[in-house]
Design an enzyme around this catalytic site. Sequence first.
Site, PDB file in Angstrom:
ATOM      1  N   SER A   1       0.833  -1.272  -0.002  1.00 20.63           N
ATOM      2  CA  SER A   1      -0.045  -0.035  -0.032  1.00 20.63           C
ATOM      3  C   SER A   1       0.753   1.094   0.052  1.00 20.63           C
ATOM      4  O   SER A   1       2.060   1.248   0.551  1.00 20.63           O
ATOM      5  CB  SER A   1      -0.818  -0.060   1.276  1.00 20.63           C
ATOM      6  OG  SER A   1      -1.501   1.273   1.622  1.00 20.63           O
TER       7      SER A   1
ATOM      8  N   TYR B   1      -2.042  -0.809  10.693  1.00 26.49           N
ATOM      9  CA  TYR B   1      -2.135  -1.592   9.529  1.00 26.49           C
ATOM     10  C   TYR B   1      -0.955  -1.433   8.516  1.00 26.49           C
ATOM     11  O   TYR B   1      -0.366  -2.179   8.085  1.00 26.49           O
ATOM     12  CB  TYR B   1      -3.263  -0.962   8.780  1.00 26.49           C
ATOM     13  CG  TYR B   1      -3.575  -1.214   7.462  1.00 26.49           C
ATOM     14  CD1 TYR B   1      -3.679  -2.662   7.120  1.00 26.49           C
ATOM     15  CD2 TYR B   1      -3.398  -0.340   6.586  1.00 26.49           C
ATOM     16  CE1 TYR B   1      -3.724  -2.836   5.485  1.00 26.49           C
ATOM     17  CE2 TYR B   1      -3.562  -0.431   5.059  1.00 26.49           C
ATOM     18  CZ  TYR B   1      -3.816  -1.769   4.726  1.00 26.49           C
ATOM     19  OH  TYR B   1      -3.825  -1.992   3.409  1.00 26.49           O
TER      20      TYR B   1
ATOM     21  N   LYS C   1       2.076  -3.835   6.490  1.00 25.96           N
ATOM     22  CA  LYS C   1       2.669  -3.930   5.202  1.00 25.96           C
ATOM     23  C   LYS C   1       4.162  -3.597   5.072  1.00 25.96           C
ATOM     24  O   LYS C   1       4.700  -4.352   4.292  1.00 25.96           O
ATOM     25  CB  LYS C   1       1.775  -2.770   4.249  1.00 25.96           C
ATOM     26  CG  LYS C   1       0.239  -3.122   4.241  1.00 25.96           C
ATOM     27  CD  LYS C   1      -0.033  -4.178   3.358  1.00 25.96           C
ATOM     28  CE  LYS C   1      -1.482  -4.501   3.218  1.00 25.96           C
ATOM     29  NZ  LYS C   1      -1.633  -6.029   2.639  1.00 25.96           N
TER      30      LYS C   1
END
Length: 337
Positions: free
Chosen positions: A126, A149, A153
């Site tokens: 992302s 979050y 990643k």
Amino acid sequence: MGQTILVTGGAGYIGSHTCVELLNAGHTIVCVDNLSNSSPVAIERVQELTGKEIAFHEIDLLDAAGLDGVFAGRRIDAVIHFAGLKAVGEGQAQPLRYYQNNVTGTLVLLDCMKRHGVTDIVFSSSATVYGRAPAPLREDAPIGAEGVYGRTKEMIERILQDLAAAEPNWRIVLLRYFNPVGAHESGRIGEDPRGIPNNLVPYIMQVAVGRLDKIRVFGNDYDTKDGTGVRDYIHVLDLASGHLAALESLPKLKGCRAFNLGTGTGYSVLEMLGAAERAVGKTLAHEVVDRRPGDLAVSYADPTRAKTELNWTAKKTLDDMCQDSWRWQSQNPSGYE
Ligand code: NAD
Ligand code: UD1
């Protein structure tokens, strides 16, 4: 020649659209998804749209034995790894669940791949890994995510880099998505968030269909063209074609390489709202509220590397994104339910 691709998270929003592209390109799909954030109806609709079957396994990536059974007895050529939890606020509230699901889930998958001699993988990363780096964002910018979050990643990216450095037979593509929106032009598959949507376009579409009252614009005092936040929205079908391009690049790839998947153009919240109103054919109620904590003013990609090395560019316009989102939402006002 068609390959057999293991798609994790293939029942989800981006996974289901990518499955359509893969099947239409002649590939065979084995899908693993625990359906924690998706519906089996998405898989049925992918099969209906393409006239092809998917070998679907309702399995959690943390279930190593179950996953092993999927790899056993068939040749898998490559993995596209979408499965993960992605709600920013939920990640802050439940860090252990997010690290366990996303990071451990990926480790279980990589271990299983290694035991079965599968060493080609495309990973869903992302733009959030860039943290507060200034736009336009290039892949060689230092990464440093904010929030749980984003850090899952970033950690997975670092694990994959280390793996490729240690074991040169692995070929790894990290795809850093900007803001995926839109739906398949048939209106049969699309984004179906659980509960009240966090993201702008699903929220707008639920207002348009009457499920929510009005759009809240998170701040109009940013240093941008109209004061509202600017993002690089990308049509989910352009993303899907980016995965095909990444797969095709694997044979000539060495090690691990990151690519932005974005259009390179930023649109503001009010520009997105205007495009949505054109697609829906009516004005939509909105009010300006406080900034959302943690938000960036501006984020958009420099998509040059994907163009040069993957021969991929995004083709769809902001109006395509809104028209396709609206077709999906209006034909499926309650999503897959
Ligand atoms: P999604 O939630 O629709 O799809 C993810 C799928 O993974 C779901 O079907 C879910 O059931 C499955 N899953 C989650 N954990 C699993 C586990 N442990 N085992 C098996 N299946 C599991 O999300 P999406 O929008 O399609 O995103 C796909 C990927 O792209 C995710 O990794 C996400 O973090 C990443 N991504 C998404 C966006 C976005 O805005 N949608 C942006 C950047 C990156
Ligand atoms: C958000 C996440 C990001 C994640 C991405 C996935 C945060 C802080 N960031 O990014 O980590 O990778 O989703 O797609 O949650 N907006 C409104 N009203 C709304 C919703 C959004 O005005 O109801 C604005 C936002 O302030 C932003 C833009 O719309 O300027 C886009 O928001 P959103 O769709 O949530 O995406 P991101 O903030 O880019």
